[in-house]
Design a protein around this motif. Structure first.
Motif, PDB file in Angstrom:
ATOM      1  N   GLU A   1       0.426   7.883   4.664  1.00 49.49           N
ATOM      2  CA  GLU A   1       0.765   8.369   6.623  1.00 49.49           C
ATOM      3  C   GLU A   1      -0.565   9.082   6.859  1.00 49.49           C
ATOM      4  O   GLU A   1      -1.332   8.841   7.670  1.00 49.49           O
ATOM      5  CB  GLU A   1       1.719   9.201   6.595  1.00 49.49           C
ATOM      6  CG  GLU A   1       3.082   8.718   6.668  1.00 49.49           C
ATOM      7  CD  GLU A   1       3.747   7.467   7.623  1.00 49.49           C
ATOM      8  OE1 GLU A   1       2.876   8.405   8.719  1.00 49.49           O
ATOM      9  OE2 GLU A   1       4.410   6.405   6.956  1.00 49.49           O
ATOM     10  N   ALA A   2      -1.047   9.615   6.055  1.00 47.43           N
ATOM     11  CA  ALA A   2      -2.206  10.733   6.035  1.00 47.43           C
ATOM     12  C   ALA A   2      -3.094   8.562   5.956  1.00 47.43           C
ATOM     13  O   ALA A   2      -4.859   9.342   7.073  1.00 47.43           O
ATOM     14  CB  ALA A   2      -3.196  11.147   4.698  1.00 47.43           C
ATOM     15  N   VAL A   3      -3.763   8.295   5.873  1.00 50.95           N
ATOM     16  CA  VAL A   3      -4.719   7.194   5.293  1.00 50.95           C
ATOM     17  C   VAL A   3      -4.459   6.388   7.241  1.00 50.95           C
ATOM     18  O   VAL A   3      -5.226   6.044   7.836  1.00 50.95           O
ATOM     19  CB  VAL A   3      -4.273   5.849   4.474  1.00 50.95           C
ATOM     20  CG1 VAL A   3      -5.016   5.412   4.528  1.00 50.95           C
ATOM     21  CG2 VAL A   3      -4.940   6.769   2.995  1.00 50.95           C
ATOM     22  N   LEU A   4      -3.257   5.845   7.070  1.00 50.24           N
ATOM     23  CA  LEU A   4      -2.303   5.818   8.349  1.00 50.24           C
ATOM     24  C   LEU A   4      -3.418   6.528   9.988  1.00 50.24           C
ATOM     25  O   LEU A   4      -3.873   5.699  10.730  1.00 50.24           O
ATOM     26  CB  LEU A   4      -1.275   5.472   9.458  1.00 50.24           C
ATOM     27  CG  LEU A   4      -1.095   4.426   9.788  1.00 50.24           C
ATOM     28  CD1 LEU A   4      -1.303   3.431   9.997  1.00 50.24           C
ATOM     29  CD2 LEU A   4       0.454   4.740   9.963  1.00 50.24           C
ATOM     30  N   ALA A   5      -3.149   7.812   9.636  1.00 53.54           N
ATOM     31  CA  ALA A   5      -3.339   8.545  10.857  1.00 53.54           C
ATOM     32  C   ALA A   5      -5.120   8.333  11.008  1.00 53.54           C
ATOM     33  O   ALA A   5      -5.150   8.790  12.046  1.00 53.54           O
ATOM     34  CB  ALA A   5      -3.056   9.846  10.601  1.00 53.54           C
ATOM     35  N   VAL A   6      -5.334   8.330  10.080  1.00 46.98           N
ATOM     36  CA  VAL A   6      -7.143   8.333   9.563  1.00 46.98           C
ATOM     37  C   VAL A   6      -7.836   7.062  10.026  1.00 46.98           C
ATOM     38  O   VAL A   6      -8.552   7.053  11.464  1.00 46.98           O
ATOM     39  CB  VAL A   6      -7.349   8.567   8.254  1.00 46.98           C
ATOM     40  CG1 VAL A   6      -8.997   8.423   8.661  1.00 46.98           C
ATOM     41  CG2 VAL A   6      -7.694   9.819   7.623  1.00 46.98           C
ATOM     42  N   HIS A   7      -6.930   5.915   9.970  1.00 41.79           N
ATOM     43  CA  HIS A   7      -7.541   4.293  10.796  1.00 41.79           C
ATOM     44  C   HIS A   7      -6.860   4.650  12.293  1.00 41.79           C
ATOM     45  O   HIS A   7      -7.282   4.007  13.410  1.00 41.79           O
ATOM     46  CB  HIS A   7      -7.157   3.762  10.174  1.00 41.79           C
ATOM     47  CG  HIS A   7      -7.239   3.263   8.463  1.00 41.79           C
ATOM     48  ND1 HIS A   7      -8.663   2.756   8.812  1.00 41.79           N
ATOM     49  CD2 HIS A   7      -6.472   3.591   7.398  1.00 41.79           C
ATOM     50  CE1 HIS A   7      -9.067   3.382   7.436  1.00 41.79           C
ATOM     51  NE2 HIS A   7      -8.128   3.087   6.669  1.00 41.79           N
ATOM     52  N   ARG A   8      -5.941   5.711  12.707  1.00 44.28           N
ATOM     53  CA  ARG A   8      -5.521   5.673  13.863  1.00 44.28           C
ATOM     54  C   ARG A   8      -6.378   5.836  14.973  1.00 44.28           C
ATOM     55  O   ARG A   8      -7.143   5.285  15.865  1.00 44.28           O
ATOM     56  CB  ARG A   8      -4.432   6.078  14.151  1.00 44.28           C
ATOM     57  CG  ARG A   8      -3.421   5.386  13.839  1.00 44.28           C
ATOM     58  CD  ARG A   8      -1.651   5.586  13.967  1.00 44.28           C
ATOM     59  NE  ARG A   8      -0.190   4.521  14.035  1.00 44.28           N
ATOM     60  CZ  ARG A   8       0.384   5.217  13.453  1.00 44.28           C
ATOM     61  NH1 ARG A   8       1.197   6.209  12.981  1.00 44.28           N
ATOM     62  NH2 ARG A   8       1.916   3.515  12.797  1.00 44.28           N
ATOM     63  N   ALA A   9      -6.475   7.277  14.171  1.00 40.03           N
ATOM     64  CA  ALA A   9      -8.026   8.311  14.713  1.00 40.03           C
ATOM     65  C   ALA A   9      -9.104   7.528  15.146  1.00 40.03           C
ATOM     66  O   ALA A   9      -9.835   7.489  16.297  1.00 40.03           O
ATOM     67  CB  ALA A   9      -8.192   8.826  13.796  1.00 40.03           C
ATOM     68  N   GLU A  10     -10.193   6.878  13.694  1.00 36.66           N
ATOM     69  CA  GLU A  10     -10.835   5.851  14.206  1.00 36.66           C
ATOM     70  C   GLU A  10     -10.353   4.722  15.275  1.00 36.66           C
ATOM     71  O   GLU A  10     -11.643   4.038  15.639  1.00 36.66           O
ATOM     72  CB  GLU A  10     -10.990   4.927  13.071  1.00 36.66           C
ATOM     73  CG  GLU A  10     -11.606   6.190  11.672  1.00 36.66           C
ATOM     74  CD  GLU A  10     -11.701   5.300  10.213  1.00 36.66           C
ATOM     75  OE1 GLU A  10     -12.141   6.189   9.779  1.00 36.66           O
ATOM     76  OE2 GLU A  10     -10.997   3.933  10.363  1.00 36.66           O
ATOM     77  N   ALA A  11      -9.988   4.491  15.157  1.00 44.01           N
ATOM     78  CA  ALA A  11      -9.563   2.704  16.659  1.00 44.01           C
ATOM     79  C   ALA A  11      -9.593   3.912  17.964  1.00 44.01           C
ATOM     80  O   ALA A  11      -9.914   3.432  19.126  1.00 44.01           O
ATOM     81  CB  ALA A  11      -8.076   2.826  16.656  1.00 44.01           C
ATOM     82  N   GLU A  12      -9.088   5.189  18.261  1.00 47.33           N
ATOM     83  CA  GLU A  12      -8.818   5.942  19.533  1.00 47.33           C
ATOM     84  C   GLU A  12     -10.156   6.032  19.763  1.00 47.33           C
ATOM     85  O   GLU A  12     -11.007   6.707  20.743  1.00 47.33           O
ATOM     86  CB  GLU A  12      -8.242   7.714  19.341  1.00 47.33           C
ATOM     87  CG  GLU A  12      -6.517   7.180  18.828  1.00 47.33           C
ATOM     88  CD  GLU A  12      -6.140   7.438  19.152  1.00 47.33           C
ATOM     89  OE1 GLU A  12      -6.501   9.059  19.643  1.00 47.33           O
ATOM     90  OE2 GLU A  12      -4.644   7.467  19.135  1.00 47.33           O
TER      91      GLU A  12
ATOM     92  N   LEU B   1       1.156  -1.408   0.156  1.00 48.36           N
ATOM     93  CA  LEU B   1      -0.488   0.275  -0.187  1.00 48.36           C
ATOM     94  C   LEU B   1       1.065   1.177   0.134  1.00 48.36           C
ATOM     95  O   LEU B   1       0.394   2.446  -0.658  1.00 48.36           O
ATOM     96  CB  LEU B   1      -0.723  -0.002   1.392  1.00 48.36           C
ATOM     97  CG  LEU B   1      -2.309   1.073   1.495  1.00 48.36           C
ATOM     98  CD1 LEU B   1      -2.414   1.159  -0.111  1.00 48.36           C
ATOM     99  CD2 LEU B   1      -2.968   1.508   2.571  1.00 48.36           C
ATOM    100  N   TRP B   2       2.275   0.787   0.855  1.00 49.29           N
ATOM    101  CA  TRP B   2       2.604   2.215   0.821  1.00 49.29           C
ATOM    102  C   TRP B   2       3.229   2.890  -0.351  1.00 49.29           C
ATOM    103  O   TRP B   2       3.524   3.805  -0.842  1.00 49.29           O
ATOM    104  CB  TRP B   2       3.944   2.371   1.743  1.00 49.29           C
ATOM    105  CG  TRP B   2       4.860   3.144   1.634  1.00 49.29           C
ATOM    106  CD1 TRP B   2       4.653   4.613   2.876  1.00 49.29           C
ATOM    107  CD2 TRP B   2       6.281   3.280   0.547  1.00 49.29           C
ATOM    108  NE1 TRP B   2       5.883   5.189   2.528  1.00 49.29           N
ATOM    109  CE2 TRP B   2       6.691   4.088   1.793  1.00 49.29           C
ATOM    110  CE3 TRP B   2       6.588   2.737  -0.016  1.00 49.29           C
ATOM    111  CZ2 TRP B   2       7.694   4.698   1.440  1.00 49.29           C
ATOM    112  CZ3 TRP B   2       8.170   3.368  -0.001  1.00 49.29           C
ATOM    113  CH2 TRP B   2       8.237   4.175   0.408  1.00 49.29           C
ATOM    114  N   GLU B   3       3.511   1.936  -1.492  1.00 44.93           N
ATOM    115  CA  GLU B   3       4.848   1.776  -2.396  1.00 44.93           C
ATOM    116  C   GLU B   3       3.325   2.202  -3.205  1.00 44.93           C
ATOM    117  O   GLU B   3       3.658   2.864  -4.106  1.00 44.93           O
ATOM    118  CB  GLU B   3       4.794   0.401  -3.059  1.00 44.93           C
ATOM    119  CG  GLU B   3       6.165   0.127  -2.750  1.00 44.93           C
ATOM    120  CD  GLU B   3       6.729  -1.683  -3.273  1.00 44.93           C
ATOM    121  OE1 GLU B   3       5.690  -2.011  -3.831  1.00 44.93           O
ATOM    122  OE2 GLU B   3       7.643  -2.022  -2.634  1.00 44.93           O
ATOM    123  N   ALA B   4       1.756   2.152  -3.222  1.00 49.83           N
ATOM    124  CA  ALA B   4       0.828   2.449  -4.274  1.00 49.83           C
ATOM    125  C   ALA B   4       0.655   3.853  -3.987  1.00 49.83           C
ATOM    126  O   ALA B   4       0.599   4.178  -4.916  1.00 49.83           O
ATOM    127  CB  ALA B   4      -0.152   1.627  -3.988  1.00 49.83           C
TER     128      ALA B   4
END
Length: 41
Positions: free
Chosen positions: A12-23, A2-5
């Motif tokens: 990093e933006a997608v990861l931040a959104v998913h981390r916020a959802e988890a919180e 996914l990082w390569e794509a």
């Protein structure tokens, strides 16, 4: 893969959104959070 794509910035933006959802939903399982937000994007 996914990082390569996406490239580092978008990944990093997608990861931040998913981390916020988890919180926001700590009382739910990962599967429940995924189901709740699956069609949101």
């Amino acid at each position: 893969m996914l990082w390569e794509a996406l490239g580092p910035e978008l990944y990093e933006a997608v990861l931040a959104v998913h981390r916020a959802e988890a919180e926001l939903f700590p009382m739910f399982t990962d599967a429940e959070v995924i189901e709740a937000v699956h069609w949101q994007y």
